[in-house]
Design an enzyme around this catalytic site. Structure first.
Site, PDB file in Angstrom:
ATOM      1  CG  ASP A 181      36.589  48.370  39.370  1.00 49.83           C
ATOM      2  OD1 ASP A 181      36.665  47.954  38.201  1.00 49.83           O
ATOM      3  OD2 ASP A 181      36.511  47.622  40.362  1.00 49.83           O
ATOM      4  CB  SER A 185      36.634  41.517  41.661  1.00 51.57           C
ATOM      5  OG  SER A 185      37.902  42.035  41.398  1.00 51.57           O
ATOM      6  CG  HIS A 229      36.125  44.586  37.317  1.00 51.21           C
ATOM      7  ND1 HIS A 229      36.465  45.366  38.398  1.00 51.21           N
ATOM      8  CD2 HIS A 229      36.359  43.308  37.679  1.00 51.21           C
ATOM      9  CE1 HIS A 229      36.886  44.590  39.378  1.00 51.21           C
ATOM     10  NE2 HIS A 229      36.837  43.329  38.967  1.00 51.21           N
TER      11      HIS A 229
END
Length: 378
Positions: free
Chosen positions: A147, A340, A181
């Protein structure tokens, strides 16, 4: 010579802003060269060196999930490359890969020491998948978060950056999350059960940041493959690699790399994507195989399928992906939506159960007419 060209890149794991606002990778004349399996590692290195001498620029080199390298070279120089090196199996164009939060950019937060820790909440998704019940702090299995990195200073996360890697441009030893994220994904997988912030599905599990997305939340296919190669090299059976990212089209190289790593007993939890389309048109969501799982999203109300979630026969299970509360870069918590957010729920379930999870109903209103089952911890 087979040169696989992708269609225009677009967001997979989370809905992006307009492409012009997020694409900052110049991938013109950028390719992924995949060598035949029979090629030795020493010969692969020789080929890379010889290509570099011919005015090509070698980027990442792959040796475990697949054999090959990324290459920047004028397109016309590709024409004689396979004739010169019969060991080349195929060549793909590199593309931009994405992971941006639905509805905006992640909050990067401030300094962790300046954020007052709130009383722990149990996110609804963790409750729905029956997670958070087993202390995973001493587990031999780990989560590889492929990620944007992880905030290793967040007090609610068990991060081992010494085993991590950075395959983005810039300082290669820096696995910190400049986007937000990856830190959010990590918290859903395994935030500590310590009375503060949130609790993850597999609380306290060790998480390793494999940074393939930069501060803008984008990266390259070649970098993502390098991340999978890293997991294949250092991962162990029972580990889980979470991939809440992707792009449009199909990549034989990424597909092959994931499948090879998965044969080692490493689980892969992959976001289906947020385009509201069939997942078969996106990579790596379309990758199928043993130990490989593509995850759609549903909301808290009546297990209703999330309107933005991709669907189709390539999807294996559904997990919570709407209004998901998790850890925030710089400290504290924040809520995001997206597949996600669904994939790390399943990664936590896999780690907490060793892959022996249970099913608890199906989602409602699945667009493909075949409702995705909901996986839960035992």
């Amino acid at each position: 010579m087979r040169v696989q060209i992708f269609a225009g890149a677009m967001s997979l794991a989370l809905l992006s802003s307009p492409v012009s606002a997020v694409v900052n990778h110049d991938l013109r004349d950028s390719y992924i060269v995949v060598l035949k399996e029979s090629v030795s590692e020493s010969r692969a290195n020789d080929i890379a060196r010889e290509v570099a001498k011919g005015h090509g620029v070698i980027g990442h080199q792959y040796s475990h999930a697949l054999k090959g390298f990324s290459l920047k070279v004028p397109e016309q120089a590709l024409k004689g490359l396979k004739n010169r090196f019969p060991e080349i199996d195929y060549i793909e164009s590199d593309i931009v890969m994405y992971a941006l939060p639905r509805g905006g950019k992640p909050n990067r937060g401030g300094g962790g020491d300046s954020v007052e820790r709130a009383v722990q909440q149990v996110p609804w998704g963790v409750t729905r998948v029956k997670g958070g019940t087993v202390d995973m702090s001493n587990s031999s299995s780990v989560a590889w978060v492929i990620d944007s990195g992880i905030d290793s200073n967040h007090p609610d996360l068990n991060v081992n950056k010494s085993r991590g890697a950075n395959f983005t441009r810039g300082k290669k030893t820096n696995t910190n999350d400049g986007n937000g994220h990856g830190t959010h994904v990590a918290g859903t997988i395994g935030a500590y059960d310590d009375g503060f912030d949130v609790i993850g599905v597999a609380p306290g599990v060790e998480m390793i940041p494999v940074r393939v997305l930069d501060n803008s939340g984008s990266g390259s296919m070649s970098g993502v493959i390098a991340g999978v190669d890293h997991v294949a090299r250092y991962g162990d059976s029972g580990d889980c690699a979470n991939m809440s990212l992707g792009g449009a089209g199909y990549s034989a190289a990424l597909d092959s790399a994931i499948k090879t790593a998965a044969t080692q007993g490493i689980f892969f939890s992959i976001a289906a994507g947020n385009s509201g389309q069939d997942a078969s048109g996106f990579t790596p969501a379309s990758t199928n195989g043993t130990n490989i799982f593509t995850i759609s999203a549903f909301g808290e109300s009546n297990d209703n399928f999330a309107y933005f979630s991709n669907y189709g026969s390539d999807v294996d299970y559904a997990q919570p992906g709407v209004d998901v509360l998790s850890t925030k870069t710089g400290g504290g918590t924040v809520s995001y939506n997206g597949t996600s957010m669904a994939a790390p729920h399943f990664c936590g379930v896999l780690l907490a159960t060793g892959g022996s999870f249970s099913l608890d109903g199906d989602v409602n209103n699945d667009p493909d007419g075949s409702p995705d089952p909901i996986a839960v911890s035992n």
